[in-house]
Every structure is written in C-alpha cells, then in structure tokens.
Design a protein around this motif. Structure first.
Motif, PDB file in Angstrom:
ATOM      1  N   PHE A  94      -5.401   6.992   1.474  1.00  0.00           N
ATOM      2  CA  PHE A  94      -5.007   5.861   0.648  1.00  0.00           C
ATOM      3  C   PHE A  94      -4.773   6.303  -0.788  1.00  0.00           C
ATOM      4  CE2 PHE A  94      -4.915   1.714  -1.078  1.00  0.00           C
ATOM      5  CZ  PHE A  94      -5.782   1.668  -2.160  1.00  0.00           C
ATOM      6  N   PHE A 104      -8.327   5.576   7.871  1.00  0.00           N
ATOM      7  CA  PHE A 104      -7.757   6.299   9.000  1.00  0.00           C
ATOM      8  C   PHE A 104      -8.613   7.483   9.425  1.00  0.00           C
ATOM      9  CE2 PHE A 104      -3.569   4.666   9.976  1.00  0.00           C
ATOM     10  CZ  PHE A 104      -3.330   3.826   8.910  1.00  0.00           C
ATOM     11  N   GLY A 105      -8.554   7.773  10.736  1.00  0.00           N
ATOM     12  CA  GLY A 105      -9.098   9.019  11.236  1.00  0.00           C
ATOM     13  C   GLY A 105      -8.130  10.156  10.997  1.00  0.00           C
ATOM     14  N   GLU A 106      -8.528  11.365  11.404  1.00  0.00           N
ATOM     15  CA  GLU A 106      -7.725  12.555  11.148  1.00  0.00           C
ATOM     16  C   GLU A 106      -6.610  12.764  12.176  1.00  0.00           C
ATOM     17  OE1 GLU A 106      -8.645  13.266   7.749  1.00  0.00           O
ATOM     18  OE2 GLU A 106      -8.120  15.242   8.543  1.00  0.00           O
ATOM     19  N   GLY A 107      -6.592  11.962  13.216  1.00  0.00           N
ATOM     20  CA  GLY A 107      -5.521  12.045  14.192  1.00  0.00           C
ATOM     21  C   GLY A 107      -5.888  12.846  15.428  1.00  0.00           C
ATOM     22  N   PHE A 118      -3.316   7.878  15.724  1.00  0.00           N
ATOM     23  CA  PHE A 118      -4.245   7.605  14.640  1.00  0.00           C
ATOM     24  C   PHE A 118      -5.002   6.318  14.904  1.00  0.00           C
ATOM     25  CE2 PHE A 118      -3.460  10.854  11.610  1.00  0.00           C
ATOM     26  CZ  PHE A 118      -2.154  11.225  11.777  1.00  0.00           C
ATOM     27  N   TYR A 163       0.261   5.371   1.085  1.00  0.00           N
ATOM     28  CA  TYR A 163      -0.599   6.395   1.667  1.00  0.00           C
ATOM     29  C   TYR A 163       0.111   7.742   1.561  1.00  0.00           C
ATOM     30  CZ  TYR A 163      -3.692   3.009   3.986  1.00  0.00           C
ATOM     31  OH  TYR A 163      -4.605   2.019   4.261  1.00  0.00           O
ATOM     32  N   GLU A 214      -7.407  -1.771   2.037  1.00  0.00           N
ATOM     33  CA  GLU A 214      -6.698  -0.756   2.791  1.00  0.00           C
ATOM     34  C   GLU A 214      -7.388  -0.429   4.114  1.00  0.00           C
ATOM     35  OE1 GLU A 214      -8.357  -0.399   0.024  1.00  0.00           O
ATOM     36  OE2 GLU A 214      -9.559   1.443   0.002  1.00  0.00           O
ATOM     37  N   GLY A 258       7.724   6.710  11.464  1.00  0.00           N
ATOM     38  CA  GLY A 258       6.577   6.130  10.787  1.00  0.00           C
ATOM     39  C   GLY A 258       5.421   5.937  11.753  1.00  0.00           C
ATOM     40  N   GLN A 314       0.116  11.751   3.343  1.00  0.00           N
ATOM     41  CA  GLN A 314      -0.330  12.554   4.482  1.00  0.00           C
ATOM     42  C   GLN A 314       0.031  14.014   4.244  1.00  0.00           C
ATOM     43  OE1 GLN A 314       1.683  11.994   8.275  1.00  0.00           O
ATOM     44  NE2 GLN A 314      -0.226  12.353   9.390  1.00  0.00           N
ATOM     45  N   LYS A 320      -2.888   0.286  -4.049  1.00  0.00           N
ATOM     46  CA  LYS A 320      -2.509  -0.965  -3.404  1.00  0.00           C
ATOM     47  C   LYS A 320      -2.210  -2.021  -4.454  1.00  0.00           C
ATOM     48  CE  LYS A 320      -7.322  -2.420  -3.028  1.00  0.00           C
ATOM     49  NZ  LYS A 320      -8.481  -2.610  -2.112  1.00  0.00           N
ATOM     50  N   LEU A 346       3.890  14.006   2.791  1.00  0.00           N
ATOM     51  CA  LEU A 346       4.620  12.882   3.382  1.00  0.00           C
ATOM     52  C   LEU A 346       4.003  11.590   2.868  1.00  0.00           C
ATOM     53  CD1 LEU A 346       6.798  12.027   5.456  1.00  0.00           C
ATOM     54  CD2 LEU A 346       5.055  12.220   7.229  1.00  0.00           C
ATOM     55  N   PHE A 380       0.838  -1.195   0.000  1.00  0.00           N
ATOM     56  CA  PHE A 380       0.000   0.000   0.000  1.00  0.00           C
ATOM     57  C   PHE A 380       0.878   1.252   0.000  1.00  0.00           C
ATOM     58  CE2 PHE A 380      -3.899  -2.244   1.209  1.00  0.00           C
ATOM     59  CZ  PHE A 380      -3.385  -3.399   1.767  1.00  0.00           C
ATOM     60  N   GLY A 401      -4.940  13.232   8.391  1.00  0.00           N
ATOM     61  CA  GLY A 401      -4.768  11.796   8.488  1.00  0.00           C
ATOM     62  C   GLY A 401      -4.142  11.225   7.227  1.00  0.00           C
ATOM     63  N   LEU A 402      -4.016   9.909   7.205  1.00  0.00           N
ATOM     64  CA  LEU A 402      -3.431   9.225   6.051  1.00  0.00           C
ATOM     65  C   LEU A 402      -4.512   8.950   5.018  1.00  0.00           C
ATOM     66  CD1 LEU A 402      -1.285   8.680   8.334  1.00  0.00           C
ATOM     67  CD2 LEU A 402      -0.705   6.623   7.027  1.00  0.00           C
ATOM     68  N   GLY A 450       8.439   6.848   6.222  1.00  0.00           N
ATOM     69  CA  GLY A 450       7.902   7.977   5.484  1.00  0.00           C
ATOM     70  C   GLY A 450       8.965   8.703   4.682  1.00  0.00           C
ATOM     71  N   PHE A 489       3.871   7.366   2.772  1.00  0.00           N
ATOM     72  CA  PHE A 489       4.160   6.151   3.521  1.00  0.00           C
ATOM     73  C   PHE A 489       3.879   4.924   2.674  1.00  0.00           C
ATOM     74  CE2 PHE A 489       5.046   7.679   7.715  1.00  0.00           C
ATOM     75  CZ  PHE A 489       4.313   8.838   7.857  1.00  0.00           C
TER      76      PHE A 489
END
Lengths: 115, 113
Positions: A46, B104-107, B90, A36, B101, B42, A38, A49, A88, A34, A43-44, A108, A90
């Motif tokens: 997608f 994810f949340g926004e943190g 996160f 991702y 996949e 990471g 940022q 994949k 960034l 995958f 958040g991350l 990252g 990942f």
C-alpha cells in the motif's frame, strides 16, 4: 459498475526527474481510491489512499496523488524519481457505499527509472 | 505480526490435478479475498468472504471453490486444474468494508502443465 483505467502500460523517467503515473476511474458512489506498488516476485504494498478531505494525498516513499473529481482522476506523482522506484504500480477504486469492501484494480503501469 | 500468509508460495500441477491454497491472517479481519494476477490484466477477484462461514463469487469464479470455516483462514481450491489457471494468486484481507486499504499476502505462483 466500477472500473479503473491506467492508460500507460509503461512509464520511463530519468532519475531526479518528476514522475506521473496516470489513473482514471468510474464508480457509482463515492470513490475511495488507492495506489499500490509491486516489486518483482512480491505482494502488493500500500502506498496511499484518498477517502475524503484534502484532494492532495501524501503517502509512503515521497509519493503523492491528487484526487480530481471533475476529471475522475487520481494520478500518482513524485517530485524526484529514484532508481529504486522502478516497479509495477496499481491504481484501485472502491465504491464507498458498498458493503463488500472489494477493490477494483487497473491493469498496472510498469515504472522504470534509469540512472 | 505475520499479517497475511499464503501457502504454498510455488506449485506446479499437471492438468486435472487438484490442490488447495491456504490464506491465513492474524489481524482479526472479517473480510477476505482471493485475486489472481495475470500479465496485462491487473488483479481480478475470484471469490471473497465477508465473515466466517460465508463465501461469494467474484468476477472470475469458474473452476475454483473456496471455504471460510475459520475466521482467520480462507482456502482456495482447484478441483481439476487447467492450464488457464496458471497465474499468481493473491489473498487479501480487511477488517470491514470501509476501513481503508486491503492487506495482501506475498502471493502463490501456480503453474499448470
């Protein structure tokens, strides 16, 4: 054990030039790979994949990645970079045989595209 | 759909204080995860859950506890916060172990003074 290496902390490229963000992995079973992205204070998101099938995977925003089993790599590429691609990135891997679903992330790579 | 929602988004704690981060997902996902993100490190897995009522340790579980009393919620607790727990947290979820996949949340940005 599963792991991901992103050998470059930073990648700098001029707008309009092609970009590559490198990723190599180690996994005990079949690799699910995958990418991702940022953006600052977010958040991350997608991007794309590889699970099975064609080694060249196309994703969001014009990004693509090539799965290379012999080199255990999954490099992210884009033919023509945009300033808005600065973010960034990942790389992550999952063991396809695992029942836990967790992803292992690289550290990252900060991509900067200058005008 | 809201997807994965984390609360609070920001929090400042003093050493020794406790707090709970809430993750809520509305996608009927079975699997949920808490990661922490630190510069140059990471994302590292703290705890995860493969279904309601289950929890398990990830690679950096010390100093954290979790609970999954309801399928849609996954709580991360800090009983006695330490400066080393200053990080961005996160939450992520997925329907099953091999269904693609993570979402994810926004943190949640936590600072421990």
């Amino acid at each position: 054990a599963q792991s991901v290496a992103q050998p470059e902390d930073q990648v700098n490229v001029a707008e309009g030039n092609p970009l590559t963000v490198k990723c190599t992995y180690s996994v005990s079973g079949n690799p699910y790979l995958f990418w991702y992205v940022q953006y600052p204070n977010r958040g991350l998101q997608f991007l794309l994949k590889y699970i099975t099938g064609d080694n060249l995977v196309k994703g969001s925003y014009g990004f693509e990645a090539e799965f290379n089993k012999s080199q255990t790599s999954f490099h992210l590429k884009k033919p023509s970079a945009l300033v808005s691609d600065s973010a960034l990135y990942f790389c992550a891997v999952r063991d396809g045989g695992s029942t836990l679903g967790r992803l292992y992330f690289g550290r990252g790579t900060q991509l900067t595209v200058w005008p | 759909n809201a997807g994965v929602t984390q609360t609070p988004k920001f929090r400042v704690l003093k050493t020794g204080q406790s707090m709970t981060l809430l993750c809520a997902q509305d996608m009927n996902h079975e699997y949920m995860y808490w990661y922490r993100q630190d510069p140059g490190m990471g994302l590292r897995l703290i705890h995860y859950s493969v279904g309601e009522g289950t929890t398990a340790k990830g690679e950096v579980p010390d100093g954290y506890n979790v609970s999954r009393l309801k399928k849609q919620n996954f709580l991360l607790g800090l009983e006695s916060a330490a400066p080393s727990q200053t990080s961005v947290y996160f939450c992520a979820s997925i329907f099953g172990p091999n269904t693609g996949e993570l979402f994810f949340g926004e943190g949640s940005r936590l600072t421990v003074l």
